[in-house]
Design an enzyme around this catalytic site. Structure first.
Site, PDB file in Angstrom:
ATOM      1  N   LYS A 106       0.862  -1.186   0.000  1.00  0.00           N
ATOM      2  CA  LYS A 106       0.000   0.000   0.000  1.00  0.00           C
ATOM      3  C   LYS A 106       0.888   1.221   0.000  1.00  0.00           C
ATOM      4  O   LYS A 106       2.038   1.169   0.460  1.00  0.00           O
ATOM      5  CB  LYS A 106      -0.869   0.016   1.267  1.00  0.00           C
ATOM      6  CG  LYS A 106      -2.146   0.808   1.100  1.00  0.00           C
ATOM      7  CD  LYS A 106      -3.163  -0.004   0.335  1.00  0.00           C
ATOM      8  CE  LYS A 106      -4.465   0.702   0.137  1.00  0.00           C
ATOM      9  NZ  LYS A 106      -5.483  -0.178  -0.450  1.00  0.00           N
ATOM     10  N   GLY A 218     -20.742   6.397   2.600  1.00  0.00           N
ATOM     11  CA  GLY A 218     -19.671   6.681   1.636  1.00  0.00           C
ATOM     12  C   GLY A 218     -20.238   6.621   0.232  1.00  0.00           C
ATOM     13  O   GLY A 218     -20.914   5.640  -0.129  1.00  0.00           O
ATOM     14  N   TYR A 219     -20.011   7.662  -0.544  1.00  0.00           N
ATOM     15  CA  TYR A 219     -20.579   7.696  -1.898  1.00  0.00           C
ATOM     16  C   TYR A 219     -19.516   8.052  -2.917  1.00  0.00           C
ATOM     17  O   TYR A 219     -19.700   8.871  -3.810  1.00  0.00           O
ATOM     18  CB  TYR A 219     -21.752   8.692  -1.943  1.00  0.00           C
ATOM     19  CG  TYR A 219     -22.844   8.258  -2.909  1.00  0.00           C
ATOM     20  CD1 TYR A 219     -23.674   7.193  -2.595  1.00  0.00           C
ATOM     21  CD2 TYR A 219     -23.030   8.894  -4.135  1.00  0.00           C
ATOM     22  CE1 TYR A 219     -24.662   6.773  -3.471  1.00  0.00           C
ATOM     23  CE2 TYR A 219     -24.016   8.484  -5.019  1.00  0.00           C
ATOM     24  CZ  TYR A 219     -24.829   7.426  -4.685  1.00  0.00           C
ATOM     25  OH  TYR A 219     -25.808   6.998  -5.548  1.00  0.00           O
ATOM     26  N   GLY A 220     -18.353   7.419  -2.777  1.00  0.00           N
ATOM     27  CA  GLY A 220     -17.293   7.595  -3.769  1.00  0.00           C
ATOM     28  C   GLY A 220     -17.415   6.492  -4.798  1.00  0.00           C
ATOM     29  O   GLY A 220     -18.508   6.007  -5.098  1.00  0.00           O
ATOM     30  N   ASN A 221     -16.275   6.053  -5.316  1.00  0.00           N
ATOM     31  CA  ASN A 221     -16.289   4.999  -6.326  1.00  0.00           C
ATOM     32  C   ASN A 221     -17.070   3.781  -5.828  1.00  0.00           C
ATOM     33  O   ASN A 221     -17.983   3.288  -6.498  1.00  0.00           O
ATOM     34  CB  ASN A 221     -14.834   4.615  -6.658  1.00  0.00           C
ATOM     35  CG  ASN A 221     -14.761   3.374  -7.532  1.00  0.00           C
ATOM     36  OD1 ASN A 221     -14.910   2.259  -7.033  1.00  0.00           O
ATOM     37  ND2 ASN A 221     -14.576   3.543  -8.814  1.00  0.00           N
ATOM     38  N   GLY A 223     -19.061   3.224  -2.927  1.00  0.00           N
ATOM     39  CA  GLY A 223     -20.429   3.412  -2.427  1.00  0.00           C
ATOM     40  C   GLY A 223     -21.425   3.713  -3.541  1.00  0.00           C
ATOM     41  O   GLY A 223     -22.546   3.186  -3.548  1.00  0.00           O
TER      42      GLY A 223
HETATM   43  P1  NAD Z   1     -13.569   7.556  -2.612  1.00  0.00           P
HETATM   44  O1  NAD Z   1     -12.549   8.559  -2.219  1.00  0.00           O
HETATM   45  O2  NAD Z   1     -14.003   7.468  -4.022  1.00  0.00           O
HETATM   46  O3  NAD Z   1     -14.893   7.796  -1.722  1.00  0.00           O
HETATM   47  C1  NAD Z   1     -14.887   7.879  -0.329  1.00  0.00           C
HETATM   48  C2  NAD Z   1     -16.281   8.313   0.099  1.00  0.00           C
HETATM   49  O4  NAD Z   1     -16.345   8.290   1.539  1.00  0.00           O
HETATM   50  C3  NAD Z   1     -16.649   9.739  -0.315  1.00  0.00           C
HETATM   51  O5  NAD Z   1     -18.034   9.801  -0.630  1.00  0.00           O
HETATM   52  C4  NAD Z   1     -16.393  10.541   0.957  1.00  0.00           C
HETATM   53  O6  NAD Z   1     -17.175  11.740   1.019  1.00  0.00           O
HETATM   54  C5  NAD Z   1     -16.844   9.538   2.004  1.00  0.00           C
HETATM   55  N1  NAD Z   1     -16.328   9.808   3.346  1.00  0.00           N
HETATM   56  C6  NAD Z   1     -15.082  10.196   3.681  1.00  0.00           C
HETATM   57  N2  NAD Z   1     -15.024  10.383   5.024  1.00  0.00           N
HETATM   58  C7  NAD Z   1     -16.246  10.075   5.514  1.00  0.00           C
HETATM   59  C8  NAD Z   1     -16.815  10.087   6.807  1.00  0.00           C
HETATM   60  N3  NAD Z   1     -16.097  10.439   7.869  1.00  0.00           N
HETATM   61  N4  NAD Z   1     -18.122   9.717   6.934  1.00  0.00           N
HETATM   62  C9  NAD Z   1     -18.844   9.376   5.844  1.00  0.00           C
HETATM   63  N5  NAD Z   1     -18.380   9.366   4.604  1.00  0.00           N
HETATM   64  C10 NAD Z   1     -17.087   9.720   4.444  1.00  0.00           C
HETATM   65  O7  NAD Z   1     -13.027   6.143  -2.083  1.00  0.00           O
HETATM   66  P2  NAD Z   1     -13.457   4.689  -2.574  1.00  0.00           P
HETATM   67  O8  NAD Z   1     -12.513   4.251  -3.602  1.00  0.00           O
HETATM   68  O9  NAD Z   1     -14.911   4.652  -2.810  1.00  0.00           O
HETATM   69  O10 NAD Z   1     -13.099   3.826  -1.254  1.00  0.00           O
HETATM   70  C11 NAD Z   1     -14.000   3.732  -0.162  1.00  0.00           C
HETATM   71  C12 NAD Z   1     -13.516   2.652   0.777  1.00  0.00           C
HETATM   72  O11 NAD Z   1     -13.407   1.424   0.064  1.00  0.00           O
HETATM   73  C13 NAD Z   1     -12.144   2.887   1.405  1.00  0.00           C
HETATM   74  O12 NAD Z   1     -12.124   2.316   2.696  1.00  0.00           O
HETATM   75  C14 NAD Z   1     -11.212   2.112   0.487  1.00  0.00           C
HETATM   76  O13 NAD Z   1     -10.002   1.760   1.124  1.00  0.00           O
HETATM   77  C15 NAD Z   1     -12.084   0.911   0.201  1.00  0.00           C
HETATM   78  N6  NAD Z   1     -11.706   0.190  -1.002  1.00  0.00           N
HETATM   79  C16 NAD Z   1     -11.734   0.789  -2.235  1.00  0.00           C
HETATM   80  C17 NAD Z   1     -11.399   0.054  -3.363  1.00  0.00           C
HETATM   81  C18 NAD Z   1     -11.497   0.629  -4.747  1.00  0.00           C
HETATM   82  O14 NAD Z   1     -11.377  -0.136  -5.709  1.00  0.00           O
HETATM   83  N7  NAD Z   1     -11.761   1.919  -4.909  1.00  0.00           N
HETATM   84  C19 NAD Z   1     -10.989  -1.287  -3.229  1.00  0.00           C
HETATM   85  C20 NAD Z   1     -10.974  -1.870  -1.960  1.00  0.00           C
HETATM   86  C21 NAD Z   1     -11.343  -1.118  -0.859  1.00  0.00           C
END
Ligand code: NAD
Length: 416
Positions: A106, A218-221, A223
């Site tokens: 990581k 969480g509403y990123g990629n 969520g």
């Molecule tokens: P991202 O940056 O696209 O989205 C993160 C989301 O979480 C955003 O909507 C942000 O506003 C929200 N957020 C941040 N802090 C917060 C809080 N305190 N309370 C509520 N919401 C909050 O990230 P992502 O890629 O969607 O990743 C989300 C999670 O999934 C992380 O834990 C990441 O490690 C895990 N993950 C992601 C992937 C991937 O392929 N993207 C793979 C495995 C695990």
């Protein structure tokens, strides 16, 4: 006494529990408790106003006994080396449980990407790769996107690596744009992989996913795809979603297209038409069938676990549940799909991306997702079977599967 929320201490405590069940050789246990290699470095970046800002970067290669280290790079103002260590450990267990021939790593940079211009982000991304170009690579360590990094950032890093090495090597980084050798179906892969495990867990519980209620933090990629694919392909009724600014609720279900359109316009989910506001804390405690933490670590703790009503918790985020909360969920009989199983879809398709890059022959999205379904379903049942046979909870069972595989590779290599 307050809970220790240091993610690396939590990752080590989880391993310790599994090691005790496995009666793991103490020398092997000591070796697996620590990262094999760490890089701590500075990245000087010329900012748009002309001054040079020094950023702090990390890369942890936790264990590469089963194959090159694999793991994302996060750009975050609160990044710490212990968070990176924990995430690198979880990547090691994740690649093992998904049974892809990779290790765990990581990376991270302490920075606030929201306050940086595109040019500053490009110079930071290239700077990160310039420092690490000697230590990563197809056969050593293969980075990918994570929180606040994206395919464009991967493209800049790939270009920097290839310029330095004077040749094309697309497999050195995954999560690339399609035009540079990315895989079809990579972007939704983490969420989709998690939904496949939810489907299997629901089947075992006799829960019909059609109209099962769900809340997503969480509403990123991850969520946002859990919402759209969960609704469109699995029939879930998603009644609440949130981001770092707060959440929204509608008991009749939220339309992912409407939420995404509102998010694109306003930068947050709050204020979306036909919804009531809900706090992140209250969202976690909603009376729903399925709760999907998809944001950050330590959201379900000793403080709120007894108030969580969901029957299934599908951990798409890394490390959302503390050991204290785990105890409470086990007593209540809540089904936990543990993080490094639930969110293994991303790394599984990253592995498919490396395979396609090696062959220079590309699959369509349907084939990628069919193979993802096979891998996730197999991983899910391997964990569930062991949980039953050893009479342990599903997180411990996931560790048993993963640690056994990594320890066997370490042993065969003669390291311990
Ligand atoms: P991202 O940056 O696209 O989205 C993160 C989301 O979480 C955003 O909507 C942000 O506003 C929200 N957020 C941040 N802090 C917060 C809080 N305190 N309370 C509520 N919401 C909050 O990230 P992502 O890629 O969607 O990743 C989300 C999670 O999934 C992380 O834990 C990441 O490690 C895990 N993950 C992601 C992937 C991937 O392929 N993207 C793979 C495995 C695990």
């Amino acid at each position: 006494m307050s809970e220790n929320l240091n993610p690396f201490a939590i990752a080590q405590a989880q391993l310790d529990e599994a090691a005790a069940v496995l009666q793991l050789d103490p020398d092997m246990h000591a070796f697996l408790r620590q990262p094999m290699r760490e890089f701590h470095f500075t990245i000087p970046v010329r900012m748009d106003d002309g001054h040079v800002q020094t950023f702090r970067g990390f890369r942890v290669q936790y264990n590469d006994a089963r194959g090159p280290a694999k793991g994302g790079i996060r750009f975050h103002p609160d990044e710490t080396i212990d968070t990176v260590r924990a995430l690198a450990a979880w990547m090691t267990w994740k690649t093992a449980v998904a049974d892809v021939p990779l290790g765990g790593g990581k990376g991270g940079v302490i920075c606030n990407p929201r306050q940086m211009s595109s040019g500053e982000l490009e110079r930071l991304s290239r700077g990160y790769m310039r420092v690490l170009a000697r230590y990563v690579g197809l056969t050593r360590d293969v980075p990918a996107p994570d929180v606040h990094t994206n395919p464009q950032i991967m493209a800049w890093m790939l270009d920097e690596y290839e310029v330095l090495h004077g040749q094309h090597e697309p497999g050195v980084i995954t999560g690339k744009p399609l035009q540079l050798g990315g895989s079809a179906g990579r972007t939704p892969a983490t969420a989709l992989g998690g939904l496949f495990t939810i489907r299997e867990a629901a089947k075992l519980q006799g829960m019909d996913l059609n109209d099962a209620t769900c809340a997503i933090q969480g509403y990123g990629n991850v969520g946002s795809f859990a919402h759209s694919l969960g609704t469109e392909q699995f029939g879930l009724k998603v009644v609440a979603v949130s981001d770092e600014f707060g959440g929204i609720y509608n008991k009749n279900g939220l339309d992912p297209k409407v939420v995404s359109k509102h998010l694109r316009r306003s930068g947050r989910v709050e204020g979306c038409p036909d919804t009531e506001p809900i706090s992140n804390e209250d969202l976690l405690e909603l009376d729903v069938d399925i709760l999907i933490p998809a944001a950050i670590e330590n959201q379900l703790t000793g403080k709120n676990a007894d108030k969580v009503k969901a029957l299934i918790i599908a951990e798409l985020a890394n490390g959302p549940t503390t050991p204290e909360a785990d105890k409470i969920f086990n007593e209540k009989g809540t089904t936990i799909i543990p993080d490094f199983l639930c969110n293994a879809g991303g790394v599984t398709v990253s592995y498919f991306e490396m395979v396609q890059n090696a062959y220079q022959y590309y699959w369509d999205e349907a084939l990628v997702h069919e193979r993802l379904d096979q891998k996730m379903t197999m991983a899910f049942h391997a964990v569930w079977k062991l949980a039953e046979v050893r009479n342990v909870d599903t997180r411990v069972a996931a560790y048993l599967v993963a640690v056994n595989r990594v320890a066997e590779a370490v042993r065969l290599r003669g390291w311990v």
